[in-house]
Structures are given as structure tokens and as C-alpha cells.
Design a protein around this motif. Structure first.
Motif, short mmCIF file in Angstrom:
data_model
loop_
_atom_site.label_atom_id
_atom_site.label_comp_id
_atom_site.label_asym_id
_atom_site.label_seq_id
_atom_site.Cartn_x
_atom_site.Cartn_y
_atom_site.Cartn_z
N ALA A 199 36.68 -96.94 5.45
CA ALA A 199 35.47 -96.13 5.51
C ALA A 199 35.82 -94.67 5.79
O ALA A 199 35.32 -93.75 5.13
CB ALA A 199 34.52 -96.67 6.57
N LEU A 200 36.67 -94.44 6.77
CA LEU A 200 37.04 -93.07 7.13
C LEU A 200 37.84 -92.39 6.04
O LEU A 200 37.79 -91.16 5.89
CB LEU A 200 37.81 -93.08 8.45
N SER A 201 38.58 -93.17 5.25
CA SER A 201 39.36 -92.58 4.17
C SER A 201 38.46 -92.01 3.07
O SER A 201 38.88 -91.12 2.32
CB SER A 201 40.31 -93.62 3.57
N CYS A 202 37.23 -92.51 2.98
CA CYS A 202 36.28 -92.05 1.97
C CYS A 202 35.43 -90.89 2.45
O CYS A 202 34.62 -90.34 1.69
CB CYS A 202 35.34 -93.18 1.55
N LEU A 203 35.60 -90.51 3.73
CA LEU A 203 34.71 -89.54 4.34
C LEU A 203 35.47 -88.31 4.81
O LEU A 203 36.68 -88.35 5.04
CB LEU A 203 34.00 -90.17 5.55
N ASP A 204 34.72 -87.22 4.98
CA ASP A 204 35.28 -86.01 5.59
C ASP A 204 35.10 -86.02 7.10
O ASP A 204 35.69 -85.21 7.81
CB ASP A 204 34.61 -84.76 5.00
N GLY A 205 34.30 -86.93 7.58
CA GLY A 205 34.07 -87.07 9.01
C GLY A 205 33.01 -88.13 9.24
O GLY A 205 32.38 -88.61 8.31
#
Length: 281
Positions: A199-205
Motif C-alpha cells: 500500500a505504501l509503495s503505491c502512495l506518496d504518503g
């Protein structure tokens, strides 16, 4: 005096159709115009198409901000659905901090003409807007609530919102919302470290809803996934899963591993407010 209406949609301006309630143009504008003093000139900006608030996002917040800023000094009423009212309240409160604008959000649990809450909420919003007191607030269920920390606490009752006190807002670093990707994630017992990492890998934060006053499981793989995201430069901010109280790092040993990852302390922020704050940083 002049007044600006931004009608985005929502239950307050819906009417019965063969398929159920749906937005109908003109209802809100007419109801508001009938209630204004004769010496008030109304300027209207109506979204086309009108939106269910489930579809409201950063592009729509930017549009609201553009319209507000293009009508310098005018008090503003924004009619809006209740489902994402807390997000829009936080977005406008933080984006407009320091600009001295009077912005009154208004919605309802039942549409105009149904003998319920819509007319009272609209009149409350008019009275508040005509006072032109600086700040972003919600007019709902006979109360004026600061919009920076709204929580929708009931999906049916007319008294659907409460406001959680937030820290003083400083002018934001960004005047509008960009296309970075942020989300709210929630810790739960047994959560997969791989899920968090992906999930975090797909997000900027992200905003991470943690337990109580700031604890998390001691699973080293879960904590490593958070630490890797922080080291990669992603903004990860923690808030409590509780409505009241906020976070107090160091209160419990069970939170030591969480805070060692470098995650940010959201303090008393609601998840919505925390999301907006990392977006506008």
C-alpha cells in the motif's frame, strides 16, 4: 451586502425520481434566495453536474478554492453532501488559514421540502454567513461547528456531526491540492506487513490510524515496513483510532517500536485533518 453560494450537490438539493433521490438543479438556489434579506445580492456557482459527496475529491476542493478566492471578501455558503463533509471541512480550513474568509458549509440528512432538517440548516448558514465572521464552519442541527476537525458520527440522525478541537492552523505551504497520492490506513490485529508495504509503495504518503494514545503491534516486520516508507521520503503521520484524546508518544512501551520508525505524530488531528495536512505541506 453580497453573498456567494457554491452549490456542489448533496442530499439538501435532491428530489425524488423513479430511481430514488437525485440532485435537482435550482432547488438550493431558490430556497436560499427566498430566505435572504432584500438588500443582499446573491452570486451563485453551481457545480455541473451536481455531485453526491462520495465523488468529491482534491480537484473539487481546488475548484471551490478558486471560486472563493475569485470573489475576494465575500462571505461564502457551500452546500455539500454529508458523507465527505469532514474531508472538505478540513481541506478548506487548512487551505484558507490566514486568509480571513468567512466560509459556511451546509448540508442536511433529508432534502429540502421534506419537513426535516434542511430548511433549518440553511437558515443557520445564512445567518452565520451574513455575520461575516472569519473562519470555516459547519451549520448543522442548530449548531455552528469549526470545520477543521469534523467527524460524521451518525449515518441517520439529524444531529450527525461533532467537531474535535484541532491545534491552531497556520497558513499552508501550498495554496491548492496537487496530484500526489495519499490515503488513510488503519492498523488492525494481524495486519499483514506485506499489505502495508505494498500500500505504501503505491502512495506518496499516508495517515496511519494507530491504537489508543499511540501504540502498535511489536511485529518487527510490520514496523520495518513503516520505517522503510519513512526512509524513502514518504510522509507517514499517525493519528489515534479514538475520537477523543489524541496521541501521547511514550505513554506506553507498546508504542516505542512505532515511534522509532520515524512516523510523524498527528497529535489531536482527525484522520481527515491529518490527510489534508500532509497534502498541503
Amino acid at each position: 451586502m453580497k453573498l456567494l453560494l457554491i452549490h456542489t450537490g448533496g442530499t439538501i438539493g435532491m428530489a425524488e425520481t423513479g430511481a430514488g433521490l437525485a440532485p435537482k438543479a435550482g432547488l438550493v438556489e431558490q430556497a436560499l434566495g427566498e430566505r435572504l434579506p432584500t438588500d443582499v445580492a446573491l452570486f451563485s456557482h453551481v457545480f455541473d453536474p451536481l455531485l453526491d459527496s462520495a465523488d468529491v475529491g482534491p480537484g473539487h476542493w481546488n475548484r471551490m478554492l478558486e471560486v472563493i478566492r475569485s470573489h475576494e471578501g465575500l462571505p461564502v455558503i457551500i452546500t455539500h453532501g454529508t458523507d465527505t463533509m469532514s474531508f472538505t471541512g478540513a481541506a478548506l480550513s487548512q487551505a484558507l488559514a490566514g486568509e480571513g474568509r468567512c466560509v459556511v458549509l451546509c448540508g442536511s440528512m433529508k432534502p429540502l421540502g421534506h419537513g426535516a432538517d434542511a430548511e433549518g440548516n440553511l437558515q443557520l448558514a445564512i445567518d452565520a454567513a451574513l455575520s461575516n465572521e472569519p473562519g470555516v464552519a459547519l451549520a448543522f442541527a442548530g449548531k455552528m461547528m469549526p470545520a477543521a476537525g469534523l467527524i460524521k458520527r451518525d449515518s441517520e440522525a439529524e444531529d450527525a456531526f461533532r467537531s474535535v478541537p484541532q491545534d491552531h492552523l497556520e497558513p499552508s505551504a501550498r495554496p491548492v491540492f496537487d496530484d500526489r497520492r495519499f490515503a488513510i490506513l488503519t492498523l488492525s490485529p494481524g495486519i499483514s506487513a506485506e499489505f502495508l508495504r505494498l500500500a505504501l509503495s503505491c502512495l506518496d504518503g499516508a495517515v496511519l490510524r494507530v491504537f489508543g494514545s499511540g501504540t502498535a503491534m511489536s511485529d518487527p516486520v510490520v514496523l520495518k515496513a513503516l520505517e522503510e516508507a519513512v526512509r524513502a521520503g514518504k510522509r507517514v503521520r499517525a493519528v489515534s483510532q479514538c475520537e477523543r484524546g489524541g496521541l501521547e508518544p511514550g505513554t506506553y512501551a507498546a508504542g516505542a517500536g512505532l515511534w522509532a520508525t520515524g512516523i510523524e505524530n498527528g497529535g489531536r488531528q482527525t484522520p481527515e485533518a491529518a490527510l489534508i495536512s500532509i497534502w498541503l505541506a
